[in-house]
Design a protein around this motif. Structure first.
Motif, mmCIF file in Angstrom:
data_model
loop_
_atom_site.group_PDB
_atom_site.id
_atom_site.type_symbol
_atom_site.label_atom_id
_atom_site.label_comp_id
_atom_site.label_asym_id
_atom_site.label_seq_id
_atom_site.Cartn_x
_atom_site.Cartn_y
_atom_site.Cartn_z
ATOM 1 N N PHE A 1 0.850 -1.185 0.000
ATOM 2 C CA PHE A 1 0.000 0.000 0.000
ATOM 3 C C PHE A 1 0.889 1.239 0.000
ATOM 4 O O PHE A 1 1.850 1.318 0.762
ATOM 5 N N THR A 2 0.554 2.194 -0.850
ATOM 6 C CA THR A 2 1.226 3.488 -0.857
ATOM 7 C C THR A 2 0.162 4.546 -0.597
ATOM 8 O O THR A 2 -0.764 4.719 -1.402
ATOM 9 N N ILE A 3 0.278 5.228 0.527
ATOM 10 C CA ILE A 3 -0.711 6.229 0.916
ATOM 11 C C ILE A 3 -0.499 7.479 0.064
ATOM 12 O O ILE A 3 0.608 8.019 -0.003
ATOM 13 N N THR A 4 -1.554 7.917 -0.599
ATOM 14 C CA THR A 4 -1.473 9.087 -1.477
ATOM 15 C C THR A 4 -2.141 10.311 -0.878
ATOM 16 O O THR A 4 -1.842 11.436 -1.284
ATOM 17 N N GLU A 5 -3.054 10.095 0.061
ATOM 18 C CA GLU A 5 -3.709 11.217 0.733
ATOM 19 C C GLU A 5 -4.229 10.740 2.081
ATOM 20 O O GLU A 5 -4.844 9.677 2.188
ATOM 21 N N LYS A 6 -3.964 11.537 3.104
ATOM 22 C CA LYS A 6 -4.397 11.182 4.452
ATOM 23 C C LYS A 6 -4.805 12.461 5.177
ATOM 24 O O LYS A 6 -3.971 13.195 5.683
ATOM 25 N N THR A 7 -6.096 12.742 5.171
ATOM 26 C CA THR A 7 -6.655 13.904 5.843
ATOM 27 C C THR A 7 -7.427 13.389 7.051
ATOM 28 O O THR A 7 -8.450 12.710 6.868
ATOM 29 N N PRO A 8 -6.929 13.632 8.256
ATOM 30 C CA PRO A 8 -7.551 13.056 9.450
ATOM 31 C C PRO A 8 -9.076 13.204 9.490
ATOM 32 O O PRO A 8 -9.609 14.294 9.247
ATOM 33 N N TYR A 9 -9.730 12.074 9.775
ATOM 34 C CA TYR A 9 -11.185 11.982 9.958
ATOM 35 C C TYR A 9 -11.990 12.298 8.707
ATOM 36 O O TYR A 9 -13.199 12.420 8.769
ATOM 37 N N THR A 10 -11.312 12.424 7.561
ATOM 38 C CA THR A 10 -12.006 12.806 6.330
ATOM 39 C C THR A 10 -11.700 11.895 5.156
ATOM 40 O O THR A 10 -12.598 11.384 4.503
ATOM 41 N N ARG A 11 -10.411 11.682 4.865
ATOM 42 C CA ARG A 11 -10.038 10.983 3.636
ATOM 43 C C ARG A 11 -8.769 10.169 3.847
ATOM 44 O O ARG A 11 -7.794 10.645 4.417
ATOM 45 N N TYR A 12 -8.811 8.917 3.348
ATOM 46 C CA TYR A 12 -7.645 8.033 3.401
ATOM 47 C C TYR A 12 -7.562 7.328 2.065
ATOM 48 O O TYR A 12 -8.303 6.398 1.792
ATOM 49 N N HIS A 13 -6.676 7.816 1.194
ATOM 50 C CA HIS A 13 -6.512 7.265 -0.148
ATOM 51 C C HIS A 13 -5.170 6.543 -0.237
ATOM 52 O O HIS A 13 -4.183 6.998 0.326
ATOM 53 N N PHE A 14 -5.160 5.454 -0.991
ATOM 54 C CA PHE A 14 -3.900 4.722 -1.188
ATOM 55 C C PHE A 14 -3.966 3.935 -2.478
ATOM 56 O O PHE A 14 -5.043 3.650 -3.006
ATOM 57 N N ASN A 15 -2.793 3.605 -3.005
ATOM 58 C CA ASN A 15 -2.660 2.701 -4.140
ATOM 59 C C ASN A 15 -2.248 1.352 -3.589
ATOM 60 O O ASN A 15 -1.509 1.264 -2.609
#
Length: 74
Positions: free
Chosen positions: A57-71
């Motif tokens: 997993f490579t995390i591309t976006e991590k906005t606490p309590y809102t968004r967790y995107h990964f490849n």
């Protein structure tokens, strides 16, 4: 071949508690399908499955309590 999936889940629970569980790559006791997780860097980790498979997993976006995107790559 590149595939893309998008999942949205709504959980009626304290958001901080759920967030802390889901993004904690070091503690995956809640995942019965894993043998272990290896943290590769601040933005990547690898899961090892009981059936012998692995996923990076490579995390591309991590906005606490809102968004967790990964490849994912396996």
């Amino acid at each position: 071949m590149k595939r893309q999936s998008n999942y949205t889940v709504e959980i009626s629970c304290n958001i901080k508690k759920i967030w802390d569980i889901v993004v904690n790559c070091a503690d995956t006791n809640w995942r019965s399908d894993l043998i272990k997780t290896e943290i590769l860097s601040e933005t990547s980790f690898k899961e090892y499955f009981k059936n012998g498979g692995e996923t990076i997993f490579t995390i591309t976006e991590k906005t606490p309590y809102t968004r967790y995107h990964f490849n994912m790559e396996n």
